[in-house]
Design a protein around this motif. Sequence first.
Motif, PDB file in Angstrom:
ATOM      1  N   ILE A   1       0.838  -1.207   0.000  1.00 49.28           N
ATOM      2  CA  ILE A   1       0.000   0.000   0.000  1.00 49.28           C
ATOM      3  C   ILE A   1       0.869   1.251   0.000  1.00 49.28           C
ATOM      4  O   ILE A   1       0.581   2.224  -0.723  1.00 49.28           O
ATOM      5  N   PHE A   2       1.941   1.240   0.751  1.00 54.77           N
ATOM      6  CA  PHE A   2       2.818   2.405   0.795  1.00 54.77           C
ATOM      7  C   PHE A   2       3.492   2.654  -0.550  1.00 54.77           C
ATOM      8  O   PHE A   2       3.678   3.806  -0.960  1.00 54.77           O
ATOM      9  N   VAL A   3       3.908   1.603  -1.249  1.00 47.98           N
ATOM     10  CA  VAL A   3       4.551   1.774  -2.556  1.00 47.98           C
ATOM     11  C   VAL A   3       3.573   2.398  -3.548  1.00 47.98           C
ATOM     12  O   VAL A   3       3.929   3.321  -4.313  1.00 47.98           O
ATOM     13  N   VAL A   4       2.326   1.949  -3.545  1.00 51.04           N
ATOM     14  CA  VAL A   4       1.328   2.494  -4.474  1.00 51.04           C
ATOM     15  C   VAL A   4       1.073   3.970  -4.178  1.00 51.04           C
ATOM     16  O   VAL A   4       1.052   4.816  -5.084  1.00 51.04           O
ATOM     17  N   ILE A   5       0.893   4.305  -2.916  1.00 49.73           N
ATOM     18  CA  ILE A   5       0.655   5.704  -2.561  1.00 49.73           C
ATOM     19  C   ILE A   5       1.891   6.558  -2.841  1.00 49.73           C
ATOM     20  O   ILE A   5       1.786   7.724  -3.255  1.00 49.73           O
ATOM     21  N   GLY A   6       3.082   5.983  -2.649  1.00 47.79           N
ATOM     22  CA  GLY A   6       4.303   6.713  -2.963  1.00 47.79           C
ATOM     23  C   GLY A   6       4.405   7.054  -4.439  1.00 47.79           C
ATOM     24  O   GLY A   6       4.849   8.160  -4.808  1.00 47.79           O
ATOM     25  N   MET A   7       4.009   6.130  -5.314  1.00 48.53           N
ATOM     26  CA  MET A   7       4.038   6.413  -6.742  1.00 48.53           C
ATOM     27  C   MET A   7       3.017   7.480  -7.114  1.00 48.53           C
ATOM     28  O   MET A   7       3.273   8.340  -7.967  1.00 48.53           O
ATOM     29  N   LEU A   8       1.848   7.455  -6.482  1.00 50.34           N
ATOM     30  CA  LEU A   8       0.798   8.408  -6.825  1.00 50.34           C
ATOM     31  C   LEU A   8       1.139   9.821  -6.359  1.00 50.34           C
ATOM     32  O   LEU A   8       0.823  10.794  -7.054  1.00 50.34           O
ATOM     33  N   THR A   9       1.762   9.963  -5.202  1.00 48.81           N
ATOM     34  CA  THR A   9       2.009  11.296  -4.644  1.00 48.81           C
ATOM     35  C   THR A   9       3.384  11.856  -5.022  1.00 48.81           C
ATOM     36  O   THR A   9       3.501  13.052  -5.311  1.00 48.81           O
ATOM     37  N   ASN A  10       4.422  11.046  -5.006  1.00 46.99           N
ATOM     38  CA  ASN A  10       5.759  11.554  -5.322  1.00 46.99           C
ATOM     39  C   ASN A  10       5.857  12.066  -6.753  1.00 46.99           C
ATOM     40  O   ASN A  10       6.521  13.078  -7.019  1.00 46.99           O
ATOM     41  N   ASN A  11       5.215  11.387  -7.678  1.00 45.54           N
ATOM     42  CA  ASN A  11       5.332  11.763  -9.084  1.00 45.54           C
ATOM     43  C   ASN A  11       4.522  13.002  -9.437  1.00 45.54           C
ATOM     44  O   ASN A  11       4.598  13.483 -10.575  1.00 45.54           O
ATOM     45  N   LEU A  12       3.764  13.540  -8.478  1.00 45.58           N
ATOM     46  CA  LEU A  12       3.099  14.817  -8.717  1.00 45.58           C
ATOM     47  C   LEU A  12       4.112  15.949  -8.811  1.00 45.58           C
ATOM     48  O   LEU A  12       3.843  16.987  -9.433  1.00 45.58           O
ATOM     49  N   SER A  13       5.261  15.779  -8.194  1.00 46.75           N
ATOM     50  CA  SER A  13       6.314  16.797  -8.232  1.00 46.75           C
ATOM     51  C   SER A  13       7.157  16.619  -9.485  1.00 46.75           C
ATOM     52  O   SER A  13       7.541  15.491  -9.848  1.00 46.75           O
ATOM     53  N   GLY A  14       7.472  17.718 -10.130  1.00 47.48           N
ATOM     54  CA  GLY A  14       8.320  17.638 -11.310  1.00 47.48           C
ATOM     55  C   GLY A  14       9.752  17.257 -10.992  1.00 47.48           C
ATOM     56  O   GLY A  14      10.481  16.784 -11.873  1.00 47.48           O
ATOM     57  N   ALA A  15      10.175  17.451  -9.746  1.00 42.29           N
ATOM     58  CA  ALA A  15      11.546  17.129  -9.350  1.00 42.29           C
ATOM     59  C   ALA A  15      11.693  15.715  -8.834  1.00 42.29           C
ATOM     60  O   ALA A  15      12.798  15.299  -8.489  1.00 42.29           O
ATOM     61  N   ARG A  16      10.612  14.955  -8.780  1.00 43.32           N
ATOM     62  CA  ARG A  16      10.661  13.596  -8.248  1.00 43.32           C
ATOM     63  C   ARG A  16      10.270  12.587  -9.317  1.00 43.32           C
ATOM     64  O   ARG A  16       9.477  12.890 -10.219  1.00 43.32           O
ATOM     65  N   ALA A  17      10.823  11.397  -9.172  1.00 44.15           N
ATOM     66  CA  ALA A  17      10.448  10.269 -10.024  1.00 44.15           C
ATOM     67  C   ALA A  17      10.555   9.018  -9.172  1.00 44.15           C
ATOM     68  O   ALA A  17      11.641   8.662  -8.704  1.00 44.15           O
ATOM     69  N   TYR A  18       9.410   8.373  -8.936  1.00 45.84           N
ATOM     70  CA  TYR A  18       9.381   7.174  -8.098  1.00 45.84           C
ATOM     71  C   TYR A  18       8.614   6.084  -8.827  1.00 45.84           C
ATOM     72  O   TYR A  18       7.503   6.333  -9.292  1.00 45.84           O
ATOM     73  N   PRO A  19       9.236   4.926  -8.993  1.00 45.71           N
ATOM     74  CA  PRO A  19      10.517   4.483  -8.433  1.00 45.71           C
ATOM     75  C   PRO A  19      11.709   4.911  -9.288  1.00 45.71           C
ATOM     76  O   PRO A  19      11.548   5.258 -10.459  1.00 45.71           O
ATOM     77  N   GLN A  20      12.889   4.841  -8.673  1.00 44.84           N
ATOM     78  CA  GLN A  20      14.116   5.110  -9.400  1.00 44.84           C
ATOM     79  C   GLN A  20      14.556   3.889 -10.202  1.00 44.84           C
ATOM     80  O   GLN A  20      15.036   4.016 -11.325  1.00 44.84           O
ATOM     81  N   THR A  21      14.418   2.717  -9.649  1.00 44.52           N
ATOM     82  CA  THR A  21      14.752   1.485 -10.368  1.00 44.52           C
ATOM     83  C   THR A  21      13.562   1.068 -11.227  1.00 44.52           C
ATOM     84  O   THR A  21      12.403   1.376 -10.918  1.00 44.52           O
ATOM     85  N   SER A  22      13.871   0.358 -12.308  1.00 44.39           N
ATOM     86  CA  SER A  22      12.824  -0.089 -13.220  1.00 44.39           C
ATOM     87  C   SER A  22      12.263  -1.432 -12.740  1.00 44.39           C
ATOM     88  O   SER A  22      12.923  -2.202 -12.038  1.00 44.39           O
ATOM     89  N   TRP A  23      11.048  -1.727 -13.164  1.00 44.76           N
ATOM     90  CA  TRP A  23      10.417  -2.983 -12.780  1.00 44.76           C
ATOM     91  C   TRP A  23      11.039  -4.165 -13.496  1.00 44.76           C
ATOM     92  O   TRP A  23      11.118  -5.271 -12.969  1.00 44.76           O
ATOM     93  N   GLY A  24      11.487  -3.950 -14.710  1.00 44.55           N
ATOM     94  CA  GLY A  24      12.142  -5.011 -15.473  1.00 44.55           C
ATOM     95  C   GLY A  24      13.408  -4.479 -16.103  1.00 44.55           C
ATOM     96  O   GLY A  24      14.262  -3.893 -15.438  1.00 44.55           O
ATOM     97  N   ALA A  25      13.539  -4.675 -17.425  1.00 48.54           N
ATOM     98  CA  ALA A  25      14.688  -4.124 -18.136  1.00 48.54           C
ATOM     99  C   ALA A  25      14.584  -2.604 -18.179  1.00 48.54           C
ATOM    100  O   ALA A  25      13.498  -2.020 -18.143  1.00 48.54           O
ATOM    101  N   ALA A  26      15.754  -1.954 -18.241  1.00 50.38           N
ATOM    102  CA  ALA A  26      15.779  -0.493 -18.278  1.00 50.38           C
ATOM    103  C   ALA A  26      15.058   0.001 -19.532  1.00 50.38           C
ATOM    104  O   ALA A  26      15.274  -0.514 -20.634  1.00 50.38           O
ATOM    105  N   PRO A  27      14.183   0.988 -19.390  1.00 50.00           N
ATOM    106  CA  PRO A  27      13.442   1.473 -20.561  1.00 50.00           C
ATOM    107  C   PRO A  27      14.354   2.165 -21.551  1.00 50.00           C
ATOM    108  O   PRO A  27      15.335   2.810 -21.167  1.00 50.00           O
ATOM    109  N   ALA A  28      14.025   2.017 -22.820  1.00 48.27           N
ATOM    110  CA  ALA A  28      14.803   2.683 -23.866  1.00 48.27           C
ATOM    111  C   ALA A  28      14.514   4.185 -23.850  1.00 48.27           C
ATOM    112  O   ALA A  28      13.461   4.645 -23.390  1.00 48.27           O
ATOM    113  N   ALA A  29      15.484   4.935 -24.341  1.00 49.08           N
ATOM    114  CA  ALA A  29      15.333   6.389 -24.362  1.00 49.08           C
ATOM    115  C   ALA A  29      14.189   6.764 -25.303  1.00 49.08           C
ATOM    116  O   ALA A  29      14.118   6.306 -26.444  1.00 49.08           O
ATOM    117  N   GLU A  30      13.297   7.584 -24.800  1.00 50.90           N
ATOM    118  CA  GLU A  30      12.146   8.026 -25.583  1.00 50.90           C
ATOM    119  C   GLU A  30      12.040   9.545 -25.520  1.00 50.90           C
ATOM    120  O   GLU A  30      12.610  10.188 -24.637  1.00 50.90           O
TER     121      GLU A  30
END
Length: 397
Positions: A292-321
């Motif tokens: 529950i904390f991880v889900v709420i962390g993704m919903l609230t932290n990413n509201l800030s332009g200076a934050r990106a949560y999570p820092q690690t990827s779920w699988g392979a690193a995403p390609a540059a887009e």
Amino acid sequence: LFCATPSTTRFGRPLASGHLPRGGAMGCSQTKAALPPVASKLEPQQATKVAPEVEPSPPVESVKEPLLADGDETESPDTEAQQDTEPPTPTKDSAWEAGPIEERGSVRDVVAAADEEPPALSFCAEYLGKFRGAGVASPPRPPLTQHGFSFLGSFIGLAVLGLLDLYAVKRHIDPSWALLTPPFGAMAVLVFSASKAPLAQPKNVVLGNAIGGVVGYAIWALMQAVGPAAVTADHLWFTAALAVALTIVVQEQLGVVHPPGGASALVYVIVPPMRAMGIFYPICPCLVGAIIFVVIGMLTNNLSGARAYPQTSWGAAPAAEAAPATWLGGYLAKFRGAGAASPPRSPLTQSGFSFFGSFIAISTLGLLPKAMKLIIPSFPEPLLIGGFGAMAVLLFS
């Protein structure tokens, strides 16, 4: 004899081939005339062999040669004036040097010794030197706007756990169970204030906290199997220290270090209501609350332009887009992760030091009230609280 022996030495050193002893312009014939007693005692055949006629050596100009390398015994000839006014070039074979040769050495030996690194510090000096700190700068203060996002995320996260605990767990599952437990206070600090830290990434949060619940339950069950006396208040310090120390070792070896996991293990041992959940404690609250904390962390932290949560990827690193064109697209893109690498696993030897330090720290906190009551009878008994489990993970891991 003097001229027929080209290896005659001067100052204890052999002369180079073709060089004569110092004697001004005196040649070999003059040398022979100066030694009549020696020649008269020899047989004619021997005298002929000993004193052959040799052409006088031409005078050699005084040349200032560079320093010789160690072991080079060749010496440049000097004039009689230089011999009378200047001492021989100091070398390790010079007769006028004071002290043994092996103690003084040559100039090159002295320079080489000066270039050597200073001797290594002793273990005690190096150990005590670490107490002064490594000189790493303190992290800067975040902007005031980031405080707002940290407040928003932690408030929503703990409020959701409290509402689920009151209206779902206690009403529909078991009144003795609890979803809102002390370790989630430490988890809120990591997820909503230090979201870029490796210890706050989803894998660490979910698995690290669940490991703390499993180890805490397993250690308590093991001590109960040993005997009822092993789980009394007099031995609670040992059970608590063992649970926290083993939690740190397992987290390090799996690469999912998470400080609230240490608090989860400690809380199960020292708080009797937590032990009422038994084997379900690692699932609820440890696993369910962390998700529950991880889900709420993704919903609230990413509201800030200076934050990106999570820092690690779920699988392979995403390609540059290309950057999303809308705010909503950029917000949703953060959910895939920023592509940071997961921290490596700790070596087993380092886990041994983590176990040693955390065990001693928790044991000291558990035994200190008993010792202090001998001096201050009113000293508070429950000095060991759940927050020290999270602190042990931070300090010793």
